[in-house]
Design a protein around this motif. Sequence first.
Motif, mmCIF file in Angstrom:
data_model
loop_
_atom_site.group_PDB
_atom_site.id
_atom_site.type_symbol
_atom_site.label_atom_id
_atom_site.label_comp_id
_atom_site.label_asym_id
_atom_site.label_seq_id
_atom_site.Cartn_x
_atom_site.Cartn_y
_atom_site.Cartn_z
ATOM 1 N N LEU A 127 0.810 -1.221 0.000
ATOM 2 C CA LEU A 127 0.000 0.000 0.000
ATOM 3 C C LEU A 127 0.841 1.267 0.000
ATOM 4 O O LEU A 127 0.413 2.305 -0.507
ATOM 5 C CB LEU A 127 -0.929 0.012 1.223
ATOM 6 N N PHE A 128 2.053 1.199 0.587
ATOM 7 C CA PHE A 128 2.868 2.399 0.756
ATOM 8 C C PHE A 128 4.210 2.240 0.063
ATOM 9 O O PHE A 128 4.730 1.137 -0.067
ATOM 10 C CB PHE A 128 3.086 2.688 2.248
ATOM 11 N N GLU A 129 4.765 3.373 -0.353
ATOM 12 C CA GLU A 129 6.058 3.369 -1.029
ATOM 13 C C GLU A 129 6.961 4.439 -0.434
ATOM 14 O O GLU A 129 6.489 5.431 0.131
ATOM 15 C CB GLU A 129 5.883 3.618 -2.531
ATOM 16 N N GLY A 130 8.272 4.229 -0.559
ATOM 17 C CA GLY A 130 9.239 5.234 -0.164
ATOM 18 C C GLY A 130 9.169 5.616 1.304
ATOM 19 O O GLY A 130 9.057 4.765 2.193
ATOM 20 N N GLU A 131 9.200 6.928 1.571
ATOM 21 C CA GLU A 131 9.187 7.431 2.942
ATOM 22 C C GLU A 131 7.887 7.073 3.644
ATOM 23 O O GLU A 131 7.870 6.784 4.854
ATOM 24 C CB GLU A 131 9.366 8.955 2.941
ATOM 25 N N ALA A 132 6.779 7.070 2.890
ATOM 26 C CA ALA A 132 5.483 6.727 3.481
ATOM 27 C C ALA A 132 5.481 5.298 3.993
ATOM 28 O O ALA A 132 4.872 5.004 5.034
ATOM 29 C CB ALA A 132 4.376 6.910 2.447
ATOM 30 N N ARG A 133 6.190 4.404 3.314
ATOM 31 C CA ARG A 133 6.269 3.012 3.769
ATOM 32 C C ARG A 133 7.020 2.926 5.095
ATOM 33 O O ARG A 133 6.607 2.189 6.003
ATOM 34 C CB ARG A 133 6.957 2.145 2.716
ATOM 35 N N GLY A 134 8.115 3.676 5.220
ATOM 36 C CA GLY A 134 8.872 3.680 6.472
ATOM 37 C C GLY A 134 8.022 4.173 7.633
ATOM 38 O O GLY A 134 8.049 3.600 8.731
ATOM 39 N N ARG A 135 7.236 5.233 7.416
ATOM 40 C CA ARG A 135 6.368 5.759 8.463
ATOM 41 C C ARG A 135 5.269 4.752 8.813
ATOM 42 O O ARG A 135 4.905 4.582 9.973
ATOM 43 C CB ARG A 135 5.737 7.078 8.011
ATOM 44 N N ALA A 136 4.743 4.096 7.780
ATOM 45 C CA ALA A 136 3.693 3.095 8.008
ATOM 46 C C ALA A 136 4.227 1.921 8.829
ATOM 47 O O ALA A 136 3.567 1.446 9.758
ATOM 48 C CB ALA A 136 3.148 2.610 6.668
ATOM 49 N N MET A 137 5.428 1.465 8.516
ATOM 50 C CA MET A 137 6.033 0.368 9.263
ATOM 51 C C MET A 137 6.306 0.768 10.711
ATOM 52 O O MET A 137 6.202 -0.054 11.629
ATOM 53 C CB MET A 137 7.334 -0.085 8.590
ATOM 54 N N GLY A 138 6.640 2.041 10.921
ATOM 55 C CA GLY A 138 6.843 2.527 12.275
ATOM 56 C C GLY A 138 5.565 2.461 13.094
ATOM 57 O O GLY A 138 5.570 2.038 14.258
ATOM 58 N N THR A 139 4.442 2.864 12.476
ATOM 59 C CA THR A 139 3.138 2.785 13.150
ATOM 60 C C THR A 139 2.783 1.340 13.462
ATOM 61 O O THR A 139 2.325 1.012 14.567
ATOM 62 C CB THR A 139 2.046 3.405 12.255
ATOM 63 N N TYR A 140 3.019 0.470 12.489
ATOM 64 C CA TYR A 140 2.756 -0.965 12.662
ATOM 65 C C TYR A 140 3.572 -1.529 13.820
ATOM 66 O O TYR A 140 3.059 -2.258 14.673
ATOM 67 C CB TYR A 140 3.110 -1.672 11.349
ATOM 68 N N GLN A 141 4.859 -1.152 13.881
ATOM 69 C CA GLN A 141 5.746 -1.705 14.898
ATOM 70 C C GLN A 141 5.376 -1.220 16.295
ATOM 71 O O GLN A 141 5.491 -1.966 17.273
ATOM 72 C CB GLN A 141 7.197 -1.314 14.586
ATOM 73 N N ILE A 142 4.897 0.017 16.404
ATOM 74 C CA ILE A 142 4.489 0.549 17.709
ATOM 75 C C ILE A 142 3.354 -0.280 18.288
ATOM 76 O O ILE A 142 3.392 -0.698 19.457
ATOM 77 C CB ILE A 142 4.075 2.027 17.586
ATOM 78 N N LEU A 143 2.331 -0.536 17.489
ATOM 79 C CA LEU A 143 1.190 -1.318 17.975
ATOM 80 C C LEU A 143 1.590 -2.758 18.264
ATOM 81 O O LEU A 143 1.119 -3.361 19.233
ATOM 82 C CB LEU A 143 0.047 -1.271 16.964
ATOM 83 N N LEU A 144 2.483 -3.300 17.440
ATOM 84 C CA LEU A 144 2.942 -4.669 17.665
ATOM 85 C C LEU A 144 3.738 -4.781 18.959
ATOM 86 O O LEU A 144 3.625 -5.765 19.696
ATOM 87 C CB LEU A 144 3.797 -5.121 16.477
#
Length: 279
Positions: A127-144
């Motif tokens: 769903l996400f590319e580039g910098e947006a993907r990094g930010r999305a993964m950060g959000t995912y990792q926080i909840l995990l």
Amino acid sequence: MPINIPHIKVFVLYLLSIATFFASLNQNIYTPIIPLIRDTFSVSINWVNFTVSSFIFIIAMMQIILGTVIDSKNQKRLILISLVTISISTIICAYTPNFILFMIARIIQAIGTGIIPLVTINMIAQLFEGEARGRAMGTYQILLTLAPAISPILGGLIGQYYGYRGIFLFLFLISVSLLILIAYFLPDDEKNNAQGKTISFFKNYIAIFSNYLGVSIIIVSFFVFFIYFAILVYLPILLNDHYHVPLKIIGFLYLPLTVSMILGSMLFKNLQKKLSLTI
């Protein structure tokens, strides 16, 4: 999130992250009520521990089985199947008076739970590319990361006031809610079965186990998690049987363990910038 990302993508990101949080919740919310399960079904602690170890083992096997073939599957369908599986098995766990059926349902619940993390992280990457993907993964990792810290506390509190049935009904309500939201909001992705996936599957794992570094990492990881889950399983028995600590307090006593793991992850994140990870 950057303002140019559509709101629907942000919503889907949080939905997938919550689904992963729920998968971890399924695994960790159960631990503080181990003494309650033993006493309710009048079985030995070894049988109750088997429901914990088999759950973790099946999740691990699901990662191995799906890890190399997931890209060729319809991922929305996979996550919906996993949530239906979890919902049915969870309601069985809540109401069955038979421990064997409870154990089987718990194993089926693990199969559904094991699908979710692989699908969610794969869909976020798509769903996400580039910098947006990094930010999305950060959000995912926080909840995990939050899930192991919160789950035992919830398990202890719900188990104290509503019994083990309350915990499984709580999980059932979450799984049904996620099922409805994901069915409606998650984009569909039809995939064609790629040829050669079976060969790729075996080649990947042959390469890992033939490499001394890969084998070393697996062995070290095994012993780390062996110690971790030994503490996880026997801590509630020790606290409840020998120190007569109530369930609602047992959940809070897991907090130092999970906070230490979070701090360890943060320390590693900083150290890897300064130290080489290659040998």
